[in-house]
Design a protein around this motif. Structure first.
Motif, PDB file in Angstrom:
ATOM      1  N   ARG A 234       0.088  42.976  58.211  1.00  0.00           N
ATOM      2  CA  ARG A 234      -0.521  44.283  58.525  1.00  0.00           C
ATOM      3  C   ARG A 234       0.008  45.382  57.607  1.00  0.00           C
ATOM      4  O   ARG A 234       0.575  46.392  58.055  1.00  0.00           O
ATOM      5  N   ILE A 235      -0.180  45.182  56.321  1.00  0.00           N
ATOM      6  CA  ILE A 235       0.330  46.094  55.309  1.00  0.00           C
ATOM      7  C   ILE A 235      -0.471  47.401  55.295  1.00  0.00           C
ATOM      8  O   ILE A 235      -1.694  47.398  55.394  1.00  0.00           O
ATOM      9  N   ASP A 236       0.246  48.522  55.167  1.00  0.00           N
ATOM     10  CA  ASP A 236      -0.372  49.852  55.075  1.00  0.00           C
ATOM     11  C   ASP A 236      -0.291  50.410  53.652  1.00  0.00           C
ATOM     12  O   ASP A 236      -1.242  51.025  53.170  1.00  0.00           O
ATOM     13  N   TRP A 237       0.872  50.233  53.024  1.00  0.00           N
ATOM     14  CA  TRP A 237       1.097  50.736  51.663  1.00  0.00           C
ATOM     15  C   TRP A 237       1.395  49.556  50.748  1.00  0.00           C
ATOM     16  O   TRP A 237       2.177  48.664  51.099  1.00  0.00           O
ATOM     17  N   LEU A 238       0.766  49.561  49.580  1.00  0.00           N
ATOM     18  CA  LEU A 238       1.010  48.528  48.582  1.00  0.00           C
ATOM     19  C   LEU A 238       1.581  49.188  47.327  1.00  0.00           C
ATOM     20  O   LEU A 238       0.960  50.071  46.739  1.00  0.00           O
ATOM     21  N   ILE A 239       2.772  48.758  46.921  1.00  0.00           N
ATOM     22  CA  ILE A 239       3.417  49.259  45.707  1.00  0.00           C
ATOM     23  C   ILE A 239       3.404  48.123  44.698  1.00  0.00           C
ATOM     24  O   ILE A 239       4.041  47.085  44.905  1.00  0.00           O
ATOM     25  N   HIS A 240       2.666  48.323  43.619  1.00  0.00           N
ATOM     26  CA  HIS A 240       2.405  47.231  42.677  1.00  0.00           C
ATOM     27  C   HIS A 240       3.212  47.424  41.401  1.00  0.00           C
ATOM     28  O   HIS A 240       2.881  48.261  40.561  1.00  0.00           O
ATOM     29  N   PHE A 241       4.288  46.635  41.258  1.00  0.00           N
ATOM     30  CA  PHE A 241       5.154  46.708  40.090  1.00  0.00           C
ATOM     31  C   PHE A 241       4.930  45.560  39.105  1.00  0.00           C
ATOM     32  O   PHE A 241       5.549  45.531  38.049  1.00  0.00           O
ATOM     33  N   GLY A 242       4.086  44.601  39.447  1.00  0.00           N
ATOM     34  CA  GLY A 242       3.906  43.438  38.596  1.00  0.00           C
ATOM     35  C   GLY A 242       3.296  43.796  37.248  1.00  0.00           C
ATOM     36  O   GLY A 242       2.153  44.237  37.178  1.00  0.00           O
ATOM     37  N   ALA A 243       4.023  43.605  36.160  1.00  0.00           N
ATOM     38  CA  ALA A 243       3.522  43.916  34.817  1.00  0.00           C
ATOM     39  C   ALA A 243       4.462  43.342  33.771  1.00  0.00           C
ATOM     40  O   ALA A 243       5.655  43.167  34.017  1.00  0.00           O
TER      41      ALA A 243
END
Length: 383
Positions: free
Chosen positions: A126-135
């Motif tokens: 039940r995720i609300d915020w997604l922080i995407h660091f994959g790079a």
């Protein structure tokens, strides 16, 4: 003739689901709290089914960090867990996590190139915020452009589509590398020409524009910050052009000499990691109405290898730097020398806490500690 019956059954299911959520009582690592308020979607009027992802998640959001074992992930997870609870922040990556990561809070395998895998995590947790660091970073990306395209562009497509589907607040960092030699370099404003000459920079410009498109077209709460070089004592450099500013401290303490792959006058914007992580949290928490842009510059200081060498010499007078520029100098020559971050300061109150001298003093102290070096105390550690 059966349509009214089916509609009534759907309405019955909706009522039952709403009642179930509202009556749920927190137990252990329960996903809902009794103080949360459910909100129905205000943008999709084509369906009467309540949107269970639009409750007020700011009080206690469920957060997923992808690419979480890089330079920023562990520190950000620690900061967010302190604010929102250990079980509410899930760190993820595609590699085996070390013991101290597993002991610090939830960690899962998440492949950003596998949308089904990500979707399963978002739904089940039940995720609300997604922080995407994959790079892949600048220098590494130039060594394997096809892989950089897959990770830095296809990965962004995957997470953005999931943010749209599940109404997530999504943060994806950008970089000084999103600018090119045709951009004004000192200072570089938020809005200006961007013609980068690395696949890393190209992918970040794509991310900025793609995020803005999904925001204006689909209502996705996309947020981004253009990071300068980020300096940290705890993490290993990951292949960025600004990584010399971390390596130089290790060399100063171990050998007293650093061989730099940039020219002595290669000025670049930099920031200490605590300021960087705090900036991420503050932007994530900023009310929508304060954000006049979806992507902002943030910065703290600018320096060259020569300038930081002189700053280290205040504590270690015999330290020396030798200069042997390589292909990374060409990348640095196309990047900003200083960021104009006045919009971030005015719109949502961004400010930095560490200047060059404060950062150098702290880095020498922390590097000695983390490297467990039995070396004489520097002036910084004595004061």
């Amino acid at each position: 003739m059966q349509l009214p019956m089916m509609r009534s059954f759907t309405q019955f299911l909706q009522s039952a689901r709403i009642a179930t959520v509202r009556l749920q009582v927190p137990q252990c690592a329960c996903r809902f709290s009794t103080s949360r308020t459910l909100l129905t979607s205000t943008t999709d009027t084509s369906s009467s089914i309540p949107n269970f992802d639009r409750y007020n998640a700011l009080d206690n959001p469920r957060i997923l960090i992808t690419g979480g074992l890089g330079q920023l992930g562990p520190g950000l997870a620690k900061l967010l867990r302190k604010k929102y609870g250990e079980d509410n922040v899930i760190l993820s990556d595609i590699i085996k996590a070390p013991k101290h990561i597993l002991e610090s809070g939830p960690y899962v395998f998440a492949d950003i190139l596998d949308p089904k895998n990500l979707q399963q995590i978002i739904v089940n947790e039940r995720i609300d915020w997604l922080i995407h660091f994959g790079a892949l970073l600048s220098a590494v990306g130039e060594m394997d452009v096809p892989l950089a395209v897959k990770v830095n562009i296809e990965g962004v497509h995957n997470v953005m589509e999931l943010a749209k589907r599940y109404k997530l607040r999504i943060f994806i960092p950008s970089t000084i590398g999103a600018f090119g030699p045709d951009s004004p370099r000192n200072p570089t404003p938020d809005l200006t020409i961007q013609r980068p000459r690395t696949i890393y920079g190209v992918s970040k410009v794509h991310t900025e524009l793609f995020g803005e498109y999904y925001h204006y077209k689909h209502g996705v709460d996309f947020r981004s910050l253009r990071f300068p070089g980020v300096i940290s004592a705890e993490t290993t450099p990951g292949g960025g052009t600004t990584d010399y500013a971390v390596e130089i401290f290790e060399d100063a303490l171990i050998t007293g000499k650093h061989v730099c792959y940039l020219r002595p006058d290669a000025m670049l914007p930099m920031m200490y990691i605590d300021d960087c992580l705090r900036g991420v949290v503050e932007m994530l928490e900023a009310p929508q109405e304060q954000l006049k842009l979806r992507t902002y510059n943030i910065a703290a200081m600018s320096f060259s290898p020569e300038i930081i060498t002189d700053a280290i010499r205040k504590h270690m007078p015999h330290f020396e730097t030798e200069y042997k520029p390589d292909s990374r100098q060409d990348i640095a020559d196309s990047w900003p020398q200083a960021f104009d971050d006045s919009r971030a300061r005015n719109d949502w109150g961004w400010t930095h806490h560490y200047d060059l001298d404060g950062m150098v003093k702290l880095m020498l102290e922390l590097k000695r500690k983390f490297m467990k070096l039995d070396l004489p105390q520097t002036k910084a550690a004595r004061t």
